[in-house]
Write a protein that holds these residues in place. Structure first.
Motif, PDB file in Angstrom:
ATOM      1  N   LEU A   1      12.991  65.352  47.489  1.00 41.20           N
ATOM      2  CA  LEU A   1      12.374  65.663  46.208  1.00 41.20           C
ATOM      3  C   LEU A   1      11.466  64.503  45.812  1.00 41.20           C
ATOM      4  CD1 LEU A   1      15.493  67.052  44.289  1.00 41.20           C
ATOM      5  CD2 LEU A   1      13.864  68.299  45.720  1.00 41.20           C
ATOM      6  N   LEU A   2      10.169  64.778  45.746  1.00 41.31           N
ATOM      7  CA  LEU A   2       9.168  63.766  45.405  1.00 41.31           C
ATOM      8  C   LEU A   2       8.885  63.853  43.906  1.00 41.31           C
ATOM      9  CD1 LEU A   2       6.995  61.654  46.270  1.00 41.31           C
ATOM     10  CD2 LEU A   2       5.447  63.617  46.672  1.00 41.31           C
ATOM     11  N   PHE A   3       9.415  62.905  43.148  1.00 46.29           N
ATOM     12  CA  PHE A   3       9.344  62.975  41.685  1.00 46.29           C
ATOM     13  C   PHE A   3       8.164  62.170  41.145  1.00 46.29           C
ATOM     14  CE2 PHE A   3      10.456  61.386  37.422  1.00 46.29           C
ATOM     15  CZ  PHE A   3      10.575  62.615  36.772  1.00 46.29           C
TER      16      PHE A   3
ATOM     17  N   GLN B   1      24.767  66.540  45.709  1.00 47.18           N
ATOM     18  CA  GLN B   1      24.472  67.779  46.417  1.00 47.18           C
ATOM     19  C   GLN B   1      23.683  67.559  47.706  1.00 47.18           C
ATOM     20  OE1 GLN B   1      22.581  70.408  43.568  1.00 47.18           O
ATOM     21  NE2 GLN B   1      24.282  70.233  42.121  1.00 47.18           N
ATOM     22  N   GLY B   2      23.377  66.300  48.025  1.00 45.86           N
ATOM     23  CA  GLY B   2      22.780  65.993  49.320  1.00 45.86           C
ATOM     24  C   GLY B   2      21.275  65.847  49.349  1.00 45.86           C
ATOM     25  N   TYR B   3      20.619  65.831  48.196  1.00 42.77           N
ATOM     26  CA  TYR B   3      19.161  65.714  48.168  1.00 42.77           C
ATOM     27  C   TYR B   3      18.739  64.256  48.286  1.00 42.77           C
ATOM     28  CZ  TYR B   3      19.177  70.501  46.400  1.00 42.77           C
ATOM     29  OH  TYR B   3      19.366  71.851  46.245  1.00 42.77           O
ATOM     30  N   ALA B   4      17.647  64.011  49.022  1.00 43.40           N
ATOM     31  CA  ALA B   4      17.008  62.702  49.041  1.00 43.40           C
ATOM     32  C   ALA B   4      15.981  62.658  47.914  1.00 43.40           C
ATOM     33  CB  ALA B   4      16.328  62.462  50.379  1.00 43.40           C
ATOM     34  N   LEU B   5      15.958  61.554  47.176  1.00 43.34           N
ATOM     35  CA  LEU B   5      15.100  61.407  46.009  1.00 43.34           C
ATOM     36  C   LEU B   5      14.134  60.251  46.223  1.00 43.34           C
ATOM     37  CD1 LEU B   5      17.879  61.659  43.264  1.00 43.34           C
ATOM     38  CD2 LEU B   5      16.633  63.521  44.380  1.00 43.34           C
ATOM     39  N   ILE B   6      12.844  60.493  45.968  1.00 46.35           N
ATOM     40  CA  ILE B   6      11.846  59.444  46.147  1.00 46.35           C
ATOM     41  C   ILE B   6      10.803  59.535  45.039  1.00 46.35           C
ATOM     42  CG2 ILE B   6      12.163  59.431  48.652  1.00 46.35           C
ATOM     43  CD1 ILE B   6       9.500  60.888  48.941  1.00 46.35           C
ATOM     44  N   GLY B   7      10.130  58.411  44.770  1.00 46.69           N
ATOM     45  CA  GLY B   7       9.062  58.397  43.782  1.00 46.69           C
ATOM     46  C   GLY B   7       8.486  57.007  43.645  1.00 46.69           C
TER      47      GLY B   7
END
Length: 456
Positions: A56-58, A85-91
């Protein structure tokens, strides 16, 4: 999915990758990475031990500075659940603060490239953002569709830059004209000049609020921005015909507009654009009011004050107009306005009581997307709450999961309020679920690249 588009910055140019110490088996948790891009922007990444393959690119909202931290999620509670829930988060932070779209889009794409280099190709990439970050997200969706699978805009400036600054001009033009002020509205030379102008006009508004005539005129100015009558979570929601309570709520929002966007943020944007990028030449304010979501309130308050609304509207239409610098319009149009052409699905959500980025911006987005022939790729949903970006964790997760379903099944499903609320409750039963059936009125000053007649 294989992504063909890549930012020219290669992994070899990326700077300063620092990861948190490796977790032991007993305290295994997400890997946290901080880094810096060649542009000077910083970025952050959080990747769970068991990554589900989706990144997920925030894109964060407007940041006036001077602090400029990177963000990879809208809030701590939502971030925690997404990582679980297993999501990778980036921004990223974006290289500069303010109206930084020319930095934000390439910095976000470079951050995605850095993630891929370190952690491998994601099976699914979603761009999402809120407020100004919704504009950045929509720009990514239009300009880099091969790099993402879908996008989610939350309370976004999806009407684009030119429309935003035109619509921000109208309420202050009305206040200046009807309350009697010589304050400059555009071509502000410095942040101090912007602050001085905001303070001067705010004092006029404060004085006007003490009279029935002044309150009616403040309501008229609010109507030209579609400021809702319930626009902050601290306010009591007024009855449908409680015009005085409605106006009192708008008064607070008008002062917020003067303090936040109408002067200081405008000055920063003008400095980037090289001049004033908005105009009201050719605008009929009687016609604009006729399309406003709160025109009935204005009519009733004018009656109560014994004022002639017709005369005040005529005064607005006679007042000296503001012309745009065409080079500044061209810059704002090319960097911050939209074609409406979507190649991947986009979901856009908005609170109905947003005073800063009114819900009618969604009408402007729909107008552009429909004209561009991309209507089937867009869905919009609405949350019954006051304030700007006041979504619950449950509501944000429901939107993300609904977008994911569209990508998995190939068609939209569950975008009705009942389905969204059920999904939100399942995602996080501890926070509110308030999706409702809603259709926003027209945006009062639309401008997009799908309608060439708007290019004035």
């Amino acid at each position: 999915m294989k992504h063909g588009t890549r930012i020219a910055c290669t992994a070899a140019l990326l700077l300063t990758l620092t990861a948190a110490p490796a977790a032991t088996a007993a305290d295994a948790g997400p890997t946290h990475v901080d880094g810096q891009l060649p542009s000077g922007a910083t970025y952050m990444m959080d990747v769970p031990t068991t990554w589900n393959g989706t990144v997920l690119l925030f894109s964060h909202g407007y940041n006036a500075g001077p602090a400029n931290p990177a963000q990879d999620a809208p809030d701590a509670a939502t971030k925690t659940l997404l990582l679980q829930q297993g999501y990778a988060l980036i921004g990223s932070s974006y290289a500069t603060t303010g109206w930084a779209v020319t930095d934000a889009v390439p910095d976000q794409m470079a951050t995605l490239e850095a993630f891929t280099t370190r952690f491998g190709q994601a099976s699914r990439t979603l761009a999402w953002g809120r407020s100004y970050g919704g504009l950045v997200t929509t720009a990514i969706a239009e300009r880099h569709p091969d790099a993402i699978d879908g996008s989610l805009s939350m309370c976004g400036l999806v009407h684009g830059g030119v429309a935003n600054w035109n619509n921000t001009l109208d309420p202050v033009f009305a206040l200046k004209t009807l309350l009697g002020s010589d304050v400059p509205l555009v071509n502000l030379p410095s942040q101090q000049a912007a602050t001085d102008a905001a303070n001067t006009l705010t004092a006029k508004v404060d004085s006007a609020q003490s009279t029935t005539e002044g309150r009616a005129r403040i309501a008229l100015a609010a109507a030209l921005h579609n400021i809702p009558v319930w626009n902050a979570t601290t306010q009591t929601r007024p009855a449908a015909t409680d015009w005085d309570a409605q106006q009192a709520n708008q008064y607070d929002a008008v002062k917020g507009l003067l303090k936040i966007a109408a002067f200081n943020r405008r000055q920063e944007a003008e400095a980037r654009a090289g001049g004033n990028m908005s105009w009201n030449t050719g605008i009929d304010y009687a016609r604009l009011l006729g399309k406003s979501s709160v025109r009935k309130e204005v009519t009733e308050l004018y009656k109560k004050a014994g004022l002639s609304l017709t005369k005040d509207l005529a005064a607005l239409n006679r007042a000296p107009r503001i012309k745009a610098n065409q080079n500044a319009v061209s810059w704002m149009s090319s960097t911050s306005s939209f074609t409406g052409k979507l190649a991947k699905p986009q979901l856009s959500i908005h609170t109905i009581g947003d005073p800063l980025v009114p819900v009618q911006t969604e009408s402007a987005l729909r107008r552009a997307v429909t004209a561009a022939g991309s209507g089937p790729l867009l869905r919009q949903a609405y949350v019954d709450n006051a304030g700007h970006c006041t979504f619950s964790t449950a509501e944000q997760l429901a939107a993300l999961h609904t977008l994911e379903d569209r990508l998995t099944t190939g068609h939209w499903q569950g975008t009705d309020p009942a389905s969204l609320n059920a999904r939100a409750t399942a995602a996080d039963p501890t926070t509110p679920t308030r999706y409702v059936s809603y259709r926003p009125t027209p945006y009062l000053r639309p401008y997009d690249l799908a309608h060439p007649a708007d290019r004035r």
